[in-house]
Every structure is written in structure tokens, then in C-alpha cells.
Design an enzyme around this catalytic site. Structure first.
Site, PDB file in Angstrom:
ATOM      1  N   ASP A   1       0.821  -1.217   0.000  1.00 31.43           N
ATOM      2  CA  ASP A   1       0.000   0.000   0.000  1.00 31.43           C
ATOM      3  C   ASP A   1       0.856   1.269   0.000  1.00 31.43           C
ATOM      4  O   ASP A   1       1.949   1.289   0.550  1.00 31.43           O
ATOM      5  CB  ASP A   1      -0.900  -0.016   1.244  1.00 31.43           C
ATOM      6  CG  ASP A   1      -2.074   0.930   1.112  1.00 31.43           C
ATOM      7  OD1 ASP A   1      -2.295   1.471   0.015  1.00 31.43           O
ATOM      8  OD2 ASP A   1      -2.776   1.128   2.119  1.00 31.43           O
TER       9      ASP A   1
ATOM     10  N   ASN B   1       1.344   3.324  -2.903  1.00 31.96           N
ATOM     11  CA  ASN B   1       1.943   3.693  -4.201  1.00 31.96           C
ATOM     12  C   ASN B   1       1.422   5.040  -4.692  1.00 31.96           C
ATOM     13  O   ASN B   1       2.184   5.867  -5.208  1.00 31.96           O
ATOM     14  CB  ASN B   1       1.618   2.635  -5.264  1.00 31.96           C
ATOM     15  CG  ASN B   1       2.192   1.288  -4.917  1.00 31.96           C
ATOM     16  OD1 ASN B   1       3.077   1.182  -4.080  1.00 31.96           O
ATOM     17  ND2 ASN B   1       1.695   0.237  -5.561  1.00 31.96           N
ATOM     18  N   GLY B   2       0.113   5.243  -4.538  1.00 30.76           N
ATOM     19  CA  GLY B   2      -0.520   6.480  -5.014  1.00 30.76           C
ATOM     20  C   GLY B   2       0.030   7.684  -4.268  1.00 30.76           C
ATOM     21  O   GLY B   2       0.374   8.712  -4.878  1.00 30.76           O
ATOM     22  N   ARG B   3       0.118   7.573  -2.922  1.00 32.30           N
ATOM     23  CA  ARG B   3       0.621   8.697  -2.118  1.00 32.30           C
ATOM     24  C   ARG B   3       2.093   8.965  -2.414  1.00 32.30           C
ATOM     25  O   ARG B   3       2.535  10.106  -2.447  1.00 32.30           O
ATOM     26  CB  ARG B   3       0.403   8.393  -0.621  1.00 32.30           C
ATOM     27  CG  ARG B   3      -1.003   8.728  -0.158  1.00 32.30           C
ATOM     28  CD  ARG B   3      -1.336   8.057   1.132  1.00 32.30           C
ATOM     29  NE  ARG B   3      -1.581   6.636   0.949  1.00 32.30           N
ATOM     30  CZ  ARG B   3      -1.606   5.750   1.935  1.00 32.30           C
ATOM     31  NH1 ARG B   3      -1.371   6.142   3.174  1.00 32.30           N
ATOM     32  NH2 ARG B   3      -1.856   4.487   1.677  1.00 32.30           N
TER      33      ARG B   3
ATOM     34  N   ARG C   1      -0.307   8.457 -10.510  1.00 28.39           N
ATOM     35  CA  ARG C   1      -0.413   7.280  -9.642  1.00 28.39           C
ATOM     36  C   ARG C   1       0.278   6.061 -10.266  1.00 28.39           C
ATOM     37  O   ARG C   1       0.862   5.232  -9.569  1.00 28.39           O
ATOM     38  CB  ARG C   1      -1.886   6.946  -9.382  1.00 28.39           C
ATOM     39  CG  ARG C   1      -2.646   7.999  -8.609  1.00 28.39           C
ATOM     40  CD  ARG C   1      -4.111   7.578  -8.443  1.00 28.39           C
ATOM     41  NE  ARG C   1      -4.218   6.270  -7.820  1.00 28.39           N
ATOM     42  CZ  ARG C   1      -4.116   6.059  -6.496  1.00 28.39           C
ATOM     43  NH1 ARG C   1      -3.927   7.079  -5.679  1.00 28.39           N
ATOM     44  NH2 ARG C   1      -4.218   4.843  -6.015  1.00 28.39           N
TER      45      ARG C   1
ATOM     46  N   HIS D   1       2.833   2.866  -8.939  1.00 26.58           N
ATOM     47  CA  HIS D   1       2.716   1.405  -9.092  1.00 26.58           C
ATOM     48  C   HIS D   1       3.984   0.822  -9.732  1.00 26.58           C
ATOM     49  O   HIS D   1       4.424  -0.271  -9.371  1.00 26.58           O
ATOM     50  CB  HIS D   1       1.482   1.051  -9.921  1.00 26.58           C
ATOM     51  CG  HIS D   1       0.206   1.438  -9.238  1.00 26.58           C
ATOM     52  ND1 HIS D   1      -0.055   1.134  -7.925  1.00 26.58           N
ATOM     53  CD2 HIS D   1      -0.881   2.119  -9.680  1.00 26.58           C
ATOM     54  CE1 HIS D   1      -1.246   1.616  -7.581  1.00 26.58           C
ATOM     55  NE2 HIS D   1      -1.769   2.223  -8.631  1.00 26.58           N
TER      56      HIS D   1
ATOM     57  N   THR E   1     -10.246  -7.662  -5.790  1.00 24.07           N
ATOM     58  CA  THR E   1     -11.524  -7.733  -6.527  1.00 24.07           C
ATOM     59  C   THR E   1     -12.188  -6.351  -6.552  1.00 24.07           C
ATOM     60  O   THR E   1     -13.046  -6.102  -7.389  1.00 24.07           O
ATOM     61  CB  THR E   1     -12.475  -8.765  -5.860  1.00 24.07           C
ATOM     62  OG1 THR E   1     -12.448  -8.584  -4.435  1.00 24.07           O
ATOM     63  CG2 THR E   1     -12.082 -10.191  -6.179  1.00 24.07           C
ATOM     64  N   GLU E   2     -11.792  -5.465  -5.632  1.00 22.71           N
ATOM     65  CA  GLU E   2     -12.379  -4.118  -5.571  1.00 22.71           C
ATOM     66  C   GLU E   2     -11.589  -3.109  -6.419  1.00 22.71           C
ATOM     67  O   GLU E   2     -12.075  -2.007  -6.679  1.00 22.71           O
ATOM     68  CB  GLU E   2     -12.412  -3.601  -4.110  1.00 22.71           C
ATOM     69  CG  GLU E   2     -13.445  -4.304  -3.228  1.00 22.71           C
ATOM     70  CD  GLU E   2     -13.053  -5.725  -2.852  1.00 22.71           C
ATOM     71  OE1 GLU E   2     -11.862  -5.977  -2.619  1.00 22.71           O
ATOM     72  OE2 GLU E   2     -13.953  -6.593  -2.830  1.00 22.71           O
ATOM     73  N   ASN E   3     -10.381  -3.461  -6.817  1.00 22.13           N
ATOM     74  CA  ASN E   3      -9.534  -2.487  -7.534  1.00 22.13           C
ATOM     75  C   ASN E   3     -10.041  -2.159  -8.949  1.00 22.13           C
ATOM     76  O   ASN E   3      -9.567  -1.199  -9.568  1.00 22.13           O
ATOM     77  CB  ASN E   3      -8.078  -2.955  -7.600  1.00 22.13           C
ATOM     78  CG  ASN E   3      -7.328  -2.806  -6.286  1.00 22.13           C
ATOM     79  OD1 ASN E   3      -6.380  -3.532  -5.999  1.00 22.13           O
ATOM     80  ND2 ASN E   3      -7.746  -1.861  -5.451  1.00 22.13           N
TER      81      ASN E   3
HETATM   82  C1  FPP Z   1      -2.070  -0.054  -3.306  1.00 23.66           C
HETATM   83  O1  FPP Z   1      -1.572   1.280  -3.263  1.00 23.66           O
HETATM   84  C2  FPP Z   1      -1.480  -0.766  -4.430  1.00 23.66           C
HETATM   85  C3  FPP Z   1      -2.190  -1.379  -5.426  1.00 23.66           C
HETATM   86  C4  FPP Z   1      -3.661  -1.402  -5.459  1.00 23.66           C
HETATM   87  C5  FPP Z   1      -1.518  -2.030  -6.584  1.00 23.66           C
HETATM   88  C6  FPP Z   1      -0.234  -2.737  -6.275  1.00 23.66           C
HETATM   89  C7  FPP Z   1       0.380  -3.164  -7.544  1.00 23.66           C
HETATM   90  C8  FPP Z   1       1.696  -3.149  -7.838  1.00 23.66           C
HETATM   91  C9  FPP Z   1       2.758  -2.756  -6.850  1.00 23.66           C
HETATM   92  C10 FPP Z   1       2.166  -3.550  -9.188  1.00 23.66           C
HETATM   93  C11 FPP Z   1       1.976  -5.041  -9.338  1.00 23.66           C
HETATM   94  C12 FPP Z   1       3.042  -5.655 -10.075  1.00 23.66           C
HETATM   95  C13 FPP Z   1       3.911  -6.575  -9.553  1.00 23.66           C
HETATM   96  C14 FPP Z   1       4.969  -7.046 -10.443  1.00 23.66           C
HETATM   97  C15 FPP Z   1       3.846  -7.100  -8.180  1.00 23.66           C
HETATM   98  P1  FPP Z   1      -2.571   2.494  -3.552  1.00 23.66           P
HETATM   99  O2  FPP Z   1      -2.603   2.737  -5.003  1.00 23.66           O
HETATM  100  O3  FPP Z   1      -3.902   2.198  -2.948  1.00 23.66           O
HETATM  101  O4  FPP Z   1      -1.840   3.653  -2.796  1.00 23.66           O
HETATM  102  P2  FPP Z   1      -2.528   4.886  -2.082  1.00 23.66           P
HETATM  103  O5  FPP Z   1      -3.324   4.333  -0.930  1.00 23.66           O
HETATM  104  O6  FPP Z   1      -1.349   5.686  -1.628  1.00 23.66           O
HETATM  105  O7  FPP Z   1      -3.368   5.595  -3.103  1.00 23.66           O
END
Ligand code: FPP
Length: 242
Positions: A24, A26-28, A37, A41, A70-72
Site C-alpha cells: 500500500d 503507491n498512489g501517495r 499514480r 505502481h 476484486t475491488e480495484n
Molecule cells: C495499493 O496502493 C497498491 C495497489 C492497489 C496495486 C499494487 C500493484 C503493484 C505494486 C504492481 C503489481 C506488479 C507486480 C509485479 C507485483 P494504492 O494505489 O492504494 O496507494 P494509495 O493508498 O497511496 O493511493
């Protein structure tokens, strides 16, 4: 540092056999840098590569990550397609490297809505899996939901003419994680402290570790800290201390 030598060390310093991670933040991470965003990732996928290698070197047997829930699907089409693209790239690389690195890769989840291209790649990865003799396995949860997994397991059990009496052990055989040990340690970075439909059945007795570090910034040192915290926990599985 939680080195591989600790695997055989005394009580309290045993390495977790199975670590699971909710990747968790990645977006932030991207927002802080003024990036889209999807850049978060991409950085998160790099972190996964580094952490998976580190876990393999430590001697962790199973590493399970939540790559897409499943929610993404509720996210924008661009974001969904970027995550699917990163998975595709990772699987293409894995096909090249799996034999050399002797790491088995499993994709856990309902794969039916994935593109035919991605499903074909997963089939190729699984065909290689069967030829590997290894105790190191990376599980990527894709279109995975814990509740969905349990409902599917019950349906599959019900449809199985060879089913046994319905017990916890019997139902476990129909989960995506059949045959794997439950996660000992579940890590959630980024300051959020919830399970978000991840490994609901399997986490019954897992230890949880939360950190404010955003997933793209998560380093082997953070993994050491998580393992060290785990090693201080007193796991009683509902019993009392001996
Ligand atoms: C949650 O952070 C992350 C995800 C929903 C996606 C994770 C996917 C990857 C890291 C890429 C997958 C590929 C491989 C090779 C494993 P968020 O986007 O909800 O972050 P935020 O809460 O800061 O917005």
C-alpha cells in the site's frame, strides 16, 4: 539484522515461513513527487522485485503479495491497465528467470476477467512451476478477495463428488492457498491498519506489522525490522503461555 542464520536459532528468533504483504501507498508516494499514480505502481513493482529477492536470500519459503483486489476494478481504466501492464512485464521476465533463480510463482485469484494475453502468460508460468523443485514461492494475488475466495471454496467443495466431511482442514483444500502454510507475518506499509479483504481465512493467527513507510520506499532494512518485531511476538494460537 534478520539473517538466514537465524532460521535455526533458538526460540523467538525463528524466521517466518510465510510472509504476506499489502503493498500500500503507491498512489501517495507518486503524489508526493507530483507524478501520476501509475508511476507509484511502477515503483511499487520494483520494490516487490527487490523485496522478493531479499526474502529468497533470507530463506523465507513463501511470500504473498496483494497486487490487485476484486475491488480495484473501481479505479480508473488507465490505472487498472497500468497495473495489468506491470504484471505482464513481471511475468514475461519471470519466464526468463524462474529456472535460473529456482523460484516458483503462483497467481492467486479469479483469473477469468483478465485479458487472454495475461492468462496465457500465467499458464506458461504455471507450466514452468511444475518442473521446479524448490521451497521458495512467490504468490501474486490478482483479482483476489478473501470473501470471494471463501465463497468459491465452498462452491467447489459442494460440487466435488469426492468431497469429505466439511471441516476447516477440508475447506482449506479448496482455497487458492491449498497446501501452503498460513502466513506467519502480514505486513501493511503506508500507515493504514486494516486487512482490506486480504487472506481472511488464512490470517486467523497471523502476526501483523504496520509501518508508515510507503510501499515504494520499503527496503530490506524495513523487512528486517518487520521480522525482528515478529520474532519478539509471543504466538499462543489461543492457548496459554507454557
Ligand atoms: C495499493 O496502493 C497498491 C495497489 C492497489 C496495486 C499494487 C500493484 C503493484 C505494486 C504492481 C503489481 C506488479 C507486480 C509485479 C507485483 P494504492 O494505489 O492504494 O496507494 P494509495 O493508498 O497511496 O493511493
Amino acid at each position: 539484522m534478520a539473517g538466514a542464520d537465524q532460521k535455526t536459532a533458538g526460540q523467538g528468533t525463528v524466521l517466518p515461513r510465510h510472509i504476506a504483504i499489502i503493498m500500500d501507498g503507491n498512489g501517495r508516494w507518486a503524489k508526493k513527487r507530483g507524478l501520476p499514480r501509475t508511476a507509484g505502481h511502477a515503483a511499487g513493482a520494483e520494490t516487490f522485485r527487490r523485496i522478493a529477492s531479499y526474502c529468497r536470500d533470507l530463506g523465507i519459503e513463501y511470500l504473498t503479495v496483494y497486487a490487485f483486489s476484486t475491488e480495484n476494478w473501481k479505479r480508473s481504466a488507465d490505472e487498472v491497465s497500468a497495473i495489468m501492464g506491470l504484471l505482464k512485464k513481471y511475468l514475461e521476465e519471470a519466464i526468463e528467470k524462474m529456472r535460473r533463480e529456482n523460484v516458483r510463482i503462483r497467481i492467486l485469484g479469479d483469473l477469468t476477467p483478465l485479458s487472454p494475453e495475461l492468462r496465457a502468460l500465467i499458464d506458461r508460468v504455471e507450466a514452468i512451476d511444475e518442473t521446479l523443485e524448490t521451497h521458495t514461492q512467490a504468490n501474486l494475488c490478482v483479482n483476489y478477495g478473501g470473501r470471494d475466495e471463501i465463497v468459491r471454496a465452498v462452491k467447489a467443495w459442494e460440487a466435488d463428488p469426492d468431497r469429505g466431511e466439511l471441516t476447516e482442514e477440508e475447506l482449506s483444500k479448496y482455497l487458492y492457498t491449498a497446501g501452503m502454510p498460513d502466513p506467519d507475518l502480514i505486513i501493511r506499509p503506508s500507515g493504514e491498519e486494516r486487512i482490506s479483504n486480504f487472506l481472511l481465512w488464512q490470517s486467523a493467527y497471523s502476526e501483523f506489522y504496520f509501518t508508515d513507510v510507503l510501499w515504494p520506499d520499503f527496503t530490506p532494512k524495513d523487512m528486517d525490522a518487520a521480522i525482528a518485531a515478529y520474532q519478539k511476538r509471543d504466538r499462543r494460537y489461543g492457548g496459554v503461555k507454557k
